[in-house]
Structure formats: C-alpha cells, structure tokens
Design an enzyme around this catalytic site. Structure first.
Site, PDB file in Angstrom:
ATOM      1  CG  HIS A  49      -1.105   6.732  -1.829  1.00  0.00           C
ATOM      2  ND1 HIS A  49      -2.261   6.691  -2.571  1.00  0.00           N
ATOM      3  CD2 HIS A  49      -1.404   6.150  -0.632  1.00  0.00           C
ATOM      4  CE1 HIS A  49      -3.236   6.126  -1.838  1.00  0.00           C
ATOM      5  NE2 HIS A  49      -2.737   5.787  -0.668  1.00  0.00           N
ATOM      6  CG  LEU A  50       4.872   4.878  -6.082  1.00  0.00           C
ATOM      7  CD1 LEU A  50       5.339   3.925  -7.179  1.00  0.00           C
ATOM      8  CD2 LEU A  50       6.058   5.271  -5.188  1.00  0.00           C
TER       9      LEU A  50
ATOM     10  CG  ASN B  11      -5.054   7.853  -4.545  1.00  0.00           C
ATOM     11  OD1 ASN B  11      -3.998   7.246  -4.727  1.00  0.00           O
ATOM     12  ND2 ASN B  11      -5.328   8.489  -3.421  1.00  0.00           N
TER      13      ASN B  11
ATOM     14  CG  HIS C  44      -0.242  14.860   1.167  1.00  0.00           C
ATOM     15  ND1 HIS C  44      -0.998  14.862   0.024  1.00  0.00           N
ATOM     16  CD2 HIS C  44      -0.746  13.880   1.960  1.00  0.00           C
ATOM     17  CE1 HIS C  44      -1.942  13.912   0.122  1.00  0.00           C
ATOM     18  NE2 HIS C  44      -1.799  13.299   1.288  1.00  0.00           N
TER      19      HIS C  44
ATOM     20  CG  ASP D 155      -6.238   3.598  -0.856  1.00  0.00           C
ATOM     21  OD1 ASP D 155      -6.969   3.419   0.132  1.00  0.00           O
ATOM     22  OD2 ASP D 155      -5.174   4.226  -0.801  1.00  0.00           O
TER      23      ASP D 155
ATOM     24  CG  HIS E  20      -2.045   0.973   1.102  1.00  0.00           C
ATOM     25  ND1 HIS E  20      -3.346   0.680   1.431  1.00  0.00           N
ATOM     26  CD2 HIS E  20      -2.059   2.264   0.690  1.00  0.00           C
ATOM     27  CE1 HIS E  20      -4.112   1.744   1.227  1.00  0.00           C
ATOM     28  NE2 HIS E  20      -3.343   2.729   0.791  1.00  0.00           N
TER      29      HIS E  20
ATOM     30  CG  ASP F 125      -2.396   4.717   3.364  1.00  0.00           C
ATOM     31  OD1 ASP F 125      -2.199   5.019   2.169  1.00  0.00           O
ATOM     32  OD2 ASP F 125      -3.436   5.030   3.972  1.00  0.00           O
TER      33      ASP F 125
ATOM     34  CG  PHE G 245      -7.438  12.500   5.111  1.00  0.00           C
ATOM     35  CD1 PHE G 245      -7.674  12.365   6.471  1.00  0.00           C
ATOM     36  CD2 PHE G 245      -8.460  12.981   4.299  1.00  0.00           C
ATOM     37  CE1 PHE G 245      -8.903  12.697   7.011  1.00  0.00           C
ATOM     38  CE2 PHE G 245      -9.703  13.321   4.829  1.00  0.00           C
ATOM     39  CZ  PHE G 245      -9.929  13.179   6.193  1.00  0.00           C
TER      40      PHE G 245
HETATM   41  O1  DOR Z   1      -4.282   9.018   4.591  1.00  0.00           O
HETATM   42  C1  DOR Z   1      -4.596   8.734   3.445  1.00  0.00           C
HETATM   43  N1  DOR Z   1      -3.929   9.224   2.377  1.00  0.00           N
HETATM   44  N2  DOR Z   1      -5.628   7.925   3.258  1.00  0.00           N
HETATM   45  C2  DOR Z   1      -6.125   7.677   2.066  1.00  0.00           C
HETATM   46  O2  DOR Z   1      -7.065   6.963   1.978  1.00  0.00           O
HETATM   47  C3  DOR Z   1      -5.571   8.324   0.862  1.00  0.00           C
HETATM   48  C4  DOR Z   1      -4.169   8.719   1.075  1.00  0.00           C
HETATM   49  C5  DOR Z   1      -3.693   9.675   0.036  1.00  0.00           C
HETATM   50  O3  DOR Z   1      -3.823   9.395  -1.152  1.00  0.00           O
HETATM   51  O4  DOR Z   1      -3.122  10.710   0.412  1.00  0.00           O
HETATM   52 ZN    ZN Z   2      -7.126   4.350   1.845  1.00  0.00          ZN
HETATM   53 ZN    ZN Z   3      -3.879   4.690   0.703  1.00  0.00          ZN
END
Ligand code: DOR
Ligand code: ZN
Ligand code: ZN
Length: 427
Positions: free
Chosen positions: A62-63, A94, A309, A152, A60, A305, A323
């Site tokens: 996010h790139l 996403n 950001h 996600d 899990h 996860d 988030f």
């Molecule tokens: O904390 C999170 N960040 N939860 C998510 O479901 C999405 C993720 C994001 O893409 O930043």
């Molecule tokens: Zn998520």
């Molecule tokens: Zn996620």
C-alpha cells in the site's frame, strides 16, 4: 558504464552458495563467472562473500498516494522498498481516489518513474471505488498498465459480481487478486476470534470469514477458468481449500505475509494496535498450517501487505485504530532469521518465494539472476545482526510490532536495471 560486483556468492538450486563475480553493463548482467578481470573504467564493488540474489518482488504493497500522503507517498514507499531489497512492488488500489480509472494508473506509474527507486506495478480496482456495486473498465485499466485486479482492503461481497469480474478478467488475460472477507461473518471484528478476543472482550473475526470467500471464489474461478490469487492467506481452512484446488490442476495461487508466518494471537502482548491487521493474527494451528503450505508449495509467494499508518491513527485503541503494519524494510531479515535460520524453510525456498515465483505467477519478466537478464539485483549480508528500529525506516509508516527483534540477513545493496537504488551507509 560497467559495474563489477566482486566476490559475491549466489545460491544454486540445491541451496548451496557458489562464489561469483558479476559484470553489469548498462541495465543488463553481461557476465557471471568465478573470476572476472577488472577492465578499464569498471566500477568495482567488493562484496566479501555476501549473498547476491535477484531483486526482491513484493506483490502486495500500500503506497497510499493519491490521498493518504501522511501515511506514505510513492517516493517514501519506493525508498523503503529499495532499502528492503525490493526492485519491483505491486501497489494496491485502495487510495483516494481509488485506482479505478486509467488516469490514476498513469499518474502512479509516472510518479514512480520520476522517483526511480523501484518498479511500481499498480493493481486496478475490481469495482468502482471498491464499493462492490459496479465493475471498473478492465480493458481501459489494462491499457493503462495495471498488473492485475483487486479490491484489496475489502472483500467483494456479491458472488455474482465476483463471477462477472472473473469472466471479464479471464477474457483479457488478467488475474483476480482477492482480499477474502465475508462482512457478515467478520462483522466489526478487530482481532482473531480466539483466545485474545475472549480475554479482552473484543469482537473476533472468525477463520470462516476468510475461508468462505476462498472456497466460493475457487468454485467460481473453476467454472470461469481465470487465474485466481488469494491475498494474505491466514487460516488453516483456506490453505486446505487452495491445496485441494491445486491438486485438481486449477490455476489458484496464494501469498502469505511475514507477520502471519511469525506471530499468533496468543503472542499479542496487550491491547496494542501495532498487532492489529486484516486478516488478524491467527492461532498457533493456523500458523503451523501456513508454514506447511509454504513448504509444500500450496503457498507460492511471500508478500508484505505493507500498510503504513500514522502513529496517531494507530494510537486510537484496538477497536478504532486502522488495520495494518509496515513490512518492506523488515521482510527479508525477518524471514531469513526467524524462518530460515530456525530450519523451517531453506534459504533457496525463501528467495524463490520472494523473486522467481511472484514473477512466474504474474507473468513478469523479472526475478531471475542470469547472464543476459536485467540487472535487478539485491545483495544481502547474512552475518551482521541488527535490531529492528522503526526510527530509521525510510517509510513514513513506523507501525510495526517487530521493534527490537534481532535479525540477520539485511539488504546492503539494491540495483534496479543496473542502477544503485540503495546502498548501506548511504546516509
Ligand atoms: O491490514 C490491512 N491493511 N489489511 C487490509 O486489508 C488493508 C490494509 C490497509 O490498507 O491498511
Ligand atoms: Zn487485504
Ligand atoms: Zn493489503
């Protein structure tokens, strides 16, 4: 090329350390023995008793590429993965555009191969643009190389849509990986619906916002027969539901993040968005249930996860900031120091949950360290203590609540297919 990892220690099943020399030829481990003679033209790396484990796997991540390259790129994310001891990472769809077409999948795989620092397995979106309205072309996405399906970032709100997705996924042998969140309950909450929300007058996200989807999806998946995987499980209720489904023999699995295992909403120091993620940090009772679930096998895997950001975005205040926190470069040391050394989990359990288990659940030929297997290897220094400092992360994302935490268990060498992707002091 022959590479000899000399004087390392591997973990046996009963959690004891055993001295081993490991010989790598090309992309494979060819020999593991208590002593291997140094031969002609062998490159030798002395390990002085350090721990040698299979390359870590994170299902899990996010790139952010394509579309959000200010937050992270495939290149910086792969570098961060290698430094965190990961050889295989699965990336969430996403992005912008969303990973909902074969072309997007192919582009990601190609760029990850060009970078060559981590094996990147894209997940495909369940619905087009993750809007929850129309299913993507699962078959075409599978052909293009997705590892599983997920929306996600958002929950699939329609039960009907989710059931249709499960049916198609099951036909194709694909897993459904679910971000569980009922929007009518989560509303626009920014933290857990608990003491912190009350104290600061913030909209809270209740436990049921997650657990309703977990329960709903378990019922749907039971009927369909698909493998169903719960992302970033965070509540006592969800753990209970997964445990019950498993006890009936249903193919349900779950992952938990290091932050949900180590932090609670009661420990958020103030209105600091570095503690804002989705699902939010829950209560001490939830945290205890997650650890119990991890221990009894209800929760098989730990996933980060990793959600980079920019600090500008994170400075927008508790309600407006996005988030998510980063995790790749701190996951193993945090878990080793604050879960294993505290006696809550065995080292062998931690390693299983970050290597063999994710591979087994998603049918991947990785996560094992043995003769004849692929040389995906991570070497860990269990002794040296260092403080977490985001200033020297390889990731573009510096958004972590763990700054200043003292940890042991830092990865010092990572090999992917027999090639070094990270070595301590390389810069
Ligand atoms: O904390 C999170 N960040 N939860 C998510 O479901 C999405 C993720 C994001 O893409 O930043
Ligand atoms: Zn998520
Ligand atoms: Zn996620």
């Amino acid at each position: 090329m022959r590479l000899l990892l000399q004087n390392g220690q591997i973990l046996s099943k009963d959690n004891t350390l055993v001295k081993k020399d490991i010989l790598i030829e090309g992309s494979k481990v060819v020999q593991m023995a208590s002593e291997i003679q140094v031969g002609d033209g062998m490159q030798v790396i002395p390990l002085a008793g350090k721990l040698v484990i299979p390359g870590l796997i994170d299902m899990h991540v996010h790139l952010r590429e394509p579309g959000f390259e200010k937050k992270e790129t495939i290149e910086t994310g792969s570098l961060a993965a290698a430094r965190g001891g990961f050889t295989t990472i699965a990336c969430m769809p996403n992005t912008r555009p969303v990973i909902d077409t074969p072309k997007t999948v192919e582009n990601i795989i190609q760029e990850a191969e060009r970078v060559g620092k981590a094996r990147v397995l894209p997940l495909g979106a369940i619905t087009i643009r993750e809007l929850g309205q129309e299913l993507t072309d699962f078959e075409a996405l599978k052909q293009a190389g997705i590892v599983a399906l997920s929306d996600d970032g958002v929950g699939v709100q329609s039960s009907h849509m989710m059931k249709e997705a499960m049916r198609k996924a099951h036909e194709l042998g694909l897993s459904i990986v679910a971000h569980c969140e009922d929007d009518t309950l989560a509303k626009n909450g920014c933290v857990h619906d608990g003491e912190f929300a009350k104290k600061h007058g913030l909209q809270g996200i209740p436990n049921e916002a997650e657990a309703i989807h977990v329960g709903r999806d378990i019922l749907l998946a039971e009927d369909v027969g698909v493998h169903y995987h719960v992302c970033h499980i965070s509540t006592e209720q969800s753990v209970r539901l997964v445990r019950e489904a498993k006890s009936r023999g249903q193919k349900v699995t779950a992952e938990v993040t290091p932050h949900h295992l180590l932090l609670t909403d009661g420990e958020i120091p103030g209105l600091d968005p570095l503690y804002k993620m989705n699902p939010p940090l829950r209560s001490a009772e939830d945290r205890a249930a997650l650890i119990a679930g991890l221990k009894d096998g209800t929760i098989e895997i730990i996933a980060t996860d990793h959600a980079p950001h920019t600090l500008e975005e994170k400075a927008m205040g508790m309600e407006k900031a996005p988030f998510g926190i980063v995790g790749l470069e701190t996951a193993f040391p945090l878990m080793y120091t604050h879960l294993v050394r505290t006696g809550e989990l065995l080292l062998s359990e931690l390693v299983e949950k970050m290597t063999r288990k994710p591979a087994e659940i998603f049918g991947l030929p990785y996560g094992e360290l043995a003769e004849g297997k692929r040389a995906d290897i991570t070497v860990i220094d269990l002794e040296s203590e260092k403080e977490i400092d985001p200033a020297n992360f390889y990731s573009k994302g510096k958004n972590t609540p763990f700054t200043g935490w003292k940890c042991q268990g830092w990865p010092v060498l990572t090999l992917l297919n027999g090639t070094i992707t990270y070595q301590e002091n390389e810069r």
